[in-house]
Design a protein around this motif. Structure first.
Motif, PDB file in Angstrom:
ATOM      1  N   ARG A   1       0.857  -1.179   0.000  1.00 12.74           N
ATOM      2  CA  ARG A   1       0.000   0.000   0.000  1.00 12.74           C
ATOM      3  C   ARG A   1       0.895   1.231   0.000  1.00 12.74           C
ATOM      4  O   ARG A   1       1.872   1.296   0.744  1.00 12.74           O
ATOM      5  N   LEU A   2       0.533   2.191  -0.843  1.00 16.57           N
ATOM      6  CA  LEU A   2       1.304   3.424  -0.923  1.00 16.57           C
ATOM      7  C   LEU A   2       0.340   4.599  -0.870  1.00 16.57           C
ATOM      8  O   LEU A   2      -0.695   4.594  -1.543  1.00 16.57           O
ATOM      9  N   ALA A   3       0.664   5.588  -0.059  1.00 16.49           N
ATOM     10  CA  ALA A   3      -0.186   6.774   0.066  1.00 16.49           C
ATOM     11  C   ALA A   3       0.673   8.018  -0.090  1.00 16.49           C
ATOM     12  O   ALA A   3       1.836   8.051   0.358  1.00 16.49           O
ATOM     13  N   THR A   4       0.129   9.040  -0.715  1.00 14.77           N
ATOM     14  CA  THR A   4       0.797  10.327  -0.837  1.00 14.77           C
ATOM     15  C   THR A   4      -0.038  11.383  -0.127  1.00 14.77           C
ATOM     16  O   THR A   4      -1.273  11.356  -0.189  1.00 14.77           O
ATOM     17  N   VAL A   5       0.642  12.302   0.546  1.00 13.99           N
ATOM     18  CA  VAL A   5      -0.015  13.405   1.252  1.00 13.99           C
ATOM     19  C   VAL A   5       0.630  14.694   0.771  1.00 13.99           C
ATOM     20  O   VAL A   5       1.844  14.892   0.956  1.00 13.99           O
ATOM     21  N   ASP A   6      -0.138  15.568   0.124  1.00  9.73           N
ATOM     22  CA  ASP A   6       0.355  16.852  -0.368  1.00  9.73           C
ATOM     23  C   ASP A   6      -0.107  17.951   0.574  1.00  9.73           C
ATOM     24  O   ASP A   6      -1.286  17.990   0.966  1.00  9.73           O
ATOM     25  N   GLY A   7       0.819  18.858   0.926  1.00  9.78           N
ATOM     26  CA  GLY A   7       0.462  19.945   1.819  1.00  9.78           C
ATOM     27  C   GLY A   7       1.643  20.843   2.111  1.00  9.78           C
ATOM     28  O   GLY A   7       2.722  20.698   1.520  1.00  9.78           O
ATOM     29  N   PRO A   8       1.490  21.773   3.065  1.00  7.98           N
ATOM     30  CA  PRO A   8       2.576  22.690   3.431  1.00  7.98           C
ATOM     31  C   PRO A   8       3.765  21.953   4.051  1.00  7.98           C
ATOM     32  O   PRO A   8       3.616  20.881   4.649  1.00  7.98           O
ATOM     33  N   ASP A   9       4.929  22.536   3.946  1.00  8.60           N
ATOM     34  CA  ASP A   9       6.160  21.913   4.442  1.00  8.60           C
ATOM     35  C   ASP A   9       6.097  21.601   5.929  1.00  8.60           C
ATOM     36  O   ASP A   9       6.465  20.492   6.352  1.00  8.60           O
ATOM     37  N   ASP A  10       5.644  22.574   6.736  1.00  9.10           N
ATOM     38  CA  ASP A  10       5.665  22.369   8.177  1.00  9.10           C
ATOM     39  C   ASP A  10       4.691  21.268   8.604  1.00  9.10           C
ATOM     40  O   ASP A  10       4.980  20.487   9.514  1.00  9.10           O
ATOM     41  N   VAL A  11       3.550  21.184   7.934  1.00 13.67           N
ATOM     42  CA  VAL A  11       2.579  20.145   8.279  1.00 13.67           C
ATOM     43  C   VAL A  11       3.128  18.773   7.931  1.00 13.67           C
ATOM     44  O   VAL A  11       3.037  17.819   8.719  1.00 13.67           O
ATOM     45  N   LEU A  12       3.722  18.647   6.748  1.00 10.40           N
ATOM     46  CA  LEU A  12       4.259  17.354   6.331  1.00 10.40           C
ATOM     47  C   LEU A  12       5.452  16.946   7.190  1.00 10.40           C
ATOM     48  O   LEU A  12       5.656  15.754   7.458  1.00 10.40           O
ATOM     49  N   ALA A  13       6.243  17.915   7.636  1.00 13.88           N
ATOM     50  CA  ALA A  13       7.366  17.589   8.510  1.00 13.88           C
ATOM     51  C   ALA A  13       6.875  16.985   9.822  1.00 13.88           C
ATOM     52  O   ALA A  13       7.464  16.033  10.351  1.00 13.88           O
ATOM     53  N   ALA A  14       5.766  17.516  10.333  1.00 17.92           N
ATOM     54  CA  ALA A  14       5.196  16.946  11.564  1.00 17.92           C
ATOM     55  C   ALA A  14       4.615  15.557  11.311  1.00 17.92           C
ATOM     56  O   ALA A  14       4.756  14.649  12.132  1.00 17.92           O
TER      57      ALA A  14
ATOM     58  N   ALA B   1     -10.259  20.988  13.779  1.00 20.32           N
ATOM     59  CA  ALA B   1      -9.534  22.199  14.169  1.00 20.32           C
ATOM     60  C   ALA B   1      -9.718  23.339  13.173  1.00 20.32           C
ATOM     61  O   ALA B   1      -9.094  24.399  13.320  1.00 20.32           O
ATOM     62  N   LYS B   2     -10.552  23.136  12.144  1.00 18.39           N
ATOM     63  CA  LYS B   2     -10.821  24.136  11.108  1.00 18.39           C
ATOM     64  C   LYS B   2      -9.551  24.562  10.378  1.00 18.39           C
ATOM     65  O   LYS B   2      -9.371  25.728  10.040  1.00 18.39           O
ATOM     66  N   LEU B   3      -8.684  23.577  10.126  1.00 21.86           N
ATOM     67  CA  LEU B   3      -7.456  23.812   9.381  1.00 21.86           C
ATOM     68  C   LEU B   3      -7.651  23.396   7.935  1.00 21.86           C
ATOM     69  O   LEU B   3      -8.491  22.543   7.632  1.00 21.86           O
ATOM     70  N   PRO B   4      -6.884  23.964   7.002  1.00 20.36           N
ATOM     71  CA  PRO B   4      -7.022  23.573   5.596  1.00 20.36           C
ATOM     72  C   PRO B   4      -6.761  22.081   5.413  1.00 20.36           C
ATOM     73  O   PRO B   4      -5.917  21.488   6.087  1.00 20.36           O
ATOM     74  N   GLY B   5      -7.491  21.478   4.498  1.00 18.39           N
ATOM     75  CA  GLY B   5      -7.348  20.048   4.260  1.00 18.39           C
ATOM     76  C   GLY B   5      -6.076  19.711   3.505  1.00 18.39           C
ATOM     77  O   GLY B   5      -5.427  20.570   2.887  1.00 18.39           O
ATOM     78  N   LEU B   6      -5.709  18.437   3.545  1.00 14.42           N
ATOM     79  CA  LEU B   6      -4.564  17.913   2.814  1.00 14.42           C
ATOM     80  C   LEU B   6      -5.071  17.049   1.662  1.00 14.42           C
ATOM     81  O   LEU B   6      -6.165  16.493   1.728  1.00 14.42           O
ATOM     82  N   ARG B   7      -4.264  16.930   0.631  1.00 14.79           N
ATOM     83  CA  ARG B   7      -4.625  16.058  -0.499  1.00 14.79           C
ATOM     84  C   ARG B   7      -4.049  14.671  -0.230  1.00 14.79           C
ATOM     85  O   ARG B   7      -2.837  14.466  -0.325  1.00 14.79           O
ATOM     86  N   ILE B   8      -4.917  13.726   0.098  1.00 12.62           N
ATOM     87  CA  ILE B   8      -4.504  12.372   0.463  1.00 12.62           C
ATOM     88  C   ILE B   8      -4.951  11.424  -0.630  1.00 12.62           C
ATOM     89  O   ILE B   8      -6.132  11.389  -0.994  1.00 12.62           O
ATOM     90  N   GLN B   9      -4.014  10.653  -1.167  1.00 10.80           N
ATOM     91  CA  GLN B   9      -4.318   9.650  -2.178  1.00 10.80           C
ATOM     92  C   GLN B   9      -3.713   8.314  -1.764  1.00 10.80           C
ATOM     93  O   GLN B   9      -2.524   8.248  -1.420  1.00 10.80           O
ATOM     94  N   VAL B  10      -4.520   7.279  -1.796  1.00 13.34           N
ATOM     95  CA  VAL B  10      -4.062   5.927  -1.501  1.00 13.34           C
ATOM     96  C   VAL B  10      -3.933   5.172  -2.817  1.00 13.34           C
ATOM     97  O   VAL B  10      -4.868   5.144  -3.619  1.00 13.34           O
ATOM     98  N   ASP B  11      -2.768   4.583  -3.048  1.00 13.81           N
ATOM     99  CA  ASP B  11      -2.463   3.880  -4.295  1.00 13.81           C
ATOM    100  C   ASP B  11      -2.768   4.753  -5.505  1.00 13.81           C
ATOM    101  O   ASP B  11      -3.577   4.385  -6.379  1.00 13.81           O
TER     102      ASP B  11
END
Length: 673
Positions: A591-604, A659-669
């Motif tokens: 299984r492979l997933a990609t998460v697109d978003g801001p640098d600081d969010v992805l670092a966490a 938390a009313k934060l902007p969403g992330l782009r999550i894709q599985v496979d």
């Protein structure tokens, strides 16, 4: 003294203060608004469970509402309603009515019944929930894909239904395949066989699938069939009408007019038809007594949904076959790694032709690198030129790119031609057009090389339009036509013509092509994509399958790379591709997933605990050529941990939503990454 009331002089004394005299007229009373009658809940099953289209990941669950007594008759499971949610009126689907709610607080009433038509079938709801969980998405997003928007006039239109028994069809085409006749007989007997068909040129795949559907109808069950695009739907629709008879199936695509799409959807939902043929939009079609789900050419990227949660129609149908215990038929001229994985696991069987039959069915393929006696390679090799000259009928030339001269370089020093303003690539859209920057549109005429001061340009990559000009000069006795981009040709009659087409835009020719030429195969393999080998071979096999029986083909490229085409062995290629995926821990073996978003969010997120053996890669730029495109985190886990990884990703989306934060782009496979 002047009168102060005239304003003609200045008063010397203060005017008297006027006394307020109460009015003797009675005060006008405002008419009181009639009080709203208190709503009473329905006497039986007063609570409705509603899936609310909130768009909020942390509220991805049904909510309980009271059913007003006056609306009780129209509130049925699967109908559309309006409810008050977070202070606004939103859409929803009633999934069930119950006697009491587990909610301890006060329940609100349903605001409105939009329509009493039960458009959300229970089995589709279960499927949509499974798809949402598989792809770390929300149920509401999947339901928007599964249930088309309402069209009131289509809902009120007269219904039509064919009650005659289905005809007895021929199964002649299935004789080509080992165990093919047994597969169709199993469908007719009401069994649930699962098969992966590796087709060979000759028998029309639309007719093969239609015969399997007819056998399923003979057992009293229905079918869902998905094909890549609307061109395929139009061609298959005519074959299905011929094999099944008038009125036994409907076409369902997102490209239809709203009324036509909803009318087709209702025909299946109401049980007026038992067969739905369509694109990826048909994967959720609410066919009653479903007995078969089928798909043709599952590797086509048109089956990947571009909207969240980005499901693939193949996975939707596989889930549906498991949940509803239906038969499965997936076919194509090529075979994907996903199909090979299911065959090797024993989950489904393969339907293939014997080796001798397979080799005779495919056209004889010659591979050349375009060189002769050690000379430099040419774009139209002698083998291809001679094959076109000898052809009596139509010739197909597959060209990887549509444009004219999309890439230019200096004829003298071979340096790429770049725009002096933005450093973008220079190109030429047509023979009469000037050299233009493909990024900013700046025109350079005459162009001067900044490295050697040369003025001559060459094109290392030639598109279909420029190739058509060259072929028209080389073969003046033939009609030259192009197909691709926004100008895709329909099926063509037999004739003495040259058809230059981009991959996927090849028109069918009556009787098949005499010769198929695959130009610039190296260019298709040069794309940066983990599926580039599989996708290229799929497009090549599809083009070769358009040749007439006993036809000929020429491929310009590397002989070692094209061995699967030479041997007419898509199954062997799929087995090698699956083994390579297993070595690199890529889908379908992982299984492979990609998460697109801001640098600081992805670092966490990179420091977060996922599953016991999840690999975290990145963050890395989404596009290496464009640093402003954002960052991407890649998560990779074994298949056995796929569900846990999807749950963890859904939890991240819910936390940010709460938390009313902007969403992330999550894709599985994802199909590409």
């Amino acid at each position: 003294m002047a009168n102060p009331s005239t304003g003609s002089g200045r008063a010397t004394t203060e005017p008297e203060q006027l006394a307020l005299v109460p009015s003797t007229a009675p005060a006008r009373k405002q008419a009181a608004k009639p009080a709203k009658p208190a709503q009473a809940p329905a006497p039986g099953l007063p609570v409705a469970r509603v899936v609310v289209d909130s768009g909020l990941a942390h509220l991805d669950r049904p909510f309980d509402y009271l059913v007003p007594e006056q609306l009780s008759i129209g509130v049925v499971p699967g109908c559309r309603v309006k409810v008050r949610f977070a202070g606004r009126l939103v859409d929803g689907f009633v999934v069930e009515r119950v006697e009491r709610s587990d909610h301890a607080g006060r329940l609100a009433f349903l605001a409105k019944v939009v329509s009493s038509e039960p458009v959300l079938a229970p089995e589709v709801l279960v499927l949509a929930r499974a798809v949402a969980d598989r792809y770390a998405g929300a149920l509401g997003d999947v339901l928007r894909l599964a249930v088309p928007p309402r069209h009131a006039r289509a809902e009120k239109a007269a219904r039509s239904r064919v009650d005659d028994p289905p005809p007895v069809g021929s199964v002649e085409g299935w004789q080509t395949y080992v165990h093919g006749l047994a597969f169709v007989a199993s469908l007719r007997a009401g069994d649930r066989p699962r098969a992966w068909l590796t087709a060979v040129p000759g028998p029309d795949p639309a007719r093969l699938v239609a015969e399997a559907v007819l056998a399923t109808l003979g057992s009293g069950r229905g079918a869902v069939v998905c094909v890549p695009d609307v061109r395929d739907v139009a061609r298959w629709d005519a074959v299905f009408t011929e094999v099944l008879g008038e009125g036994r199936h409907v076409a369902l695509t997102a490209a239809q007019q709203p009324a036509d799409r909803y009318r087709s959807f209702l025909a299946a939902s109401r049980g007026d038809v038992q067969v739905v043929l369509g694109t990826r939009a048909a994967a959720f079609a609410p066919v009653r007594e479903l007995g078969l789900v089928a798909m043709w050419d599952d590797g086509d990227d048109m089956f990947a949904e571009p909207r969240a949660p980005y499901p693939h129609a193949r996975e939707v149908l596989l889930l549906r076959a498991s949940q509803q215990e239906t038969a499965l038929l997936v076919g194509g001229y090529a075979r994907t790694a996903e199909g090979q994985s299911l065959i090797e696991s024993g989950w489904c069987t393969e339907l293939v032709a014997e080796r001798g039959t397979r080799r005779k069915a495919w056209p004889r393929l010659d591979v050349t690198d375009g060189s002769t006696a050690g000379s430099a390679p040419v774009r139209l090799p002698h083998e291809a030129f001679r094959a076109i000259r000898a052809a009596e009928g139509s010739v197909l030339v597959q060209v990887p790119r549509r444009g004219y001269r999309d890439s230019l370089s200096c004829q003298t020093c071979r340096e790429p031609a770049r725009c002096p303003d933005c450093q973008g690539p220079m190109g030429q859209p047509s023979a009469s057009s000037a050299v233009t920057c493909r990024w900013c549109g700046r025109t350079e005429s005459p162009w001067t090389c900044p490295h050697c001061r040369g003025h001559q340009l060459r094109s290392p990559v030639v598109g279909a339009l420029r190739t058509a000009e060259e072929f028209a000069r080389a073969f003046p006795d033939r009609e030259v036509v192009t197909s691709g981009g926004a100008s895709v040709l329909p099926d063509l009659p037999a004739g003495r013509r040259l058809v230059l087409a981009t991959p996927g835009a090849e028109p069918h020719v009556e009787g098949g092509y005499d010769v198929v030429i695959l130009l610039d195969t190296w260019l298709m393999m040069a794309r940066e994509d983990v599926r580039v080998d599989e996708e290229s071979h799929r497009r090549w096999f599809n083009a070769l399958a358009l040749a007439r029986p006993g036809g000929r083909a020429v491929a310009v490229g590397d002989a070692l790379t094209l061995q699967a085409l030479v041997r007419a062995d898509p199954a062997g290629f799929a087995a090698r591709e699956l083994a390579a995926r297993a070595e690199t821990h890529l889908p379908p073996t992982a299984r492979l997933a990609t998460v697109d978003g801001p640098d600081d969010v992805l670092a966490a997120l990179a420091e977060r605990d996922w599953t016991p053996t999840t690999e975290v890669l990145g963050p890395v730029p989404v596009d290496q050529r464009s640093p402003d495109a954002g960052q991407r985190l890649i998560l990779r886990a074994p298949r056995r941990e796929g569900a846990a990884l999807a749950d963890a990703l859904a939890a991240v989306a819910a936390e940010r939503s709460a938390a009313k934060l902007p969403g992330l782009r999550i894709q599985v496979d994802p199909p590409t990454f």
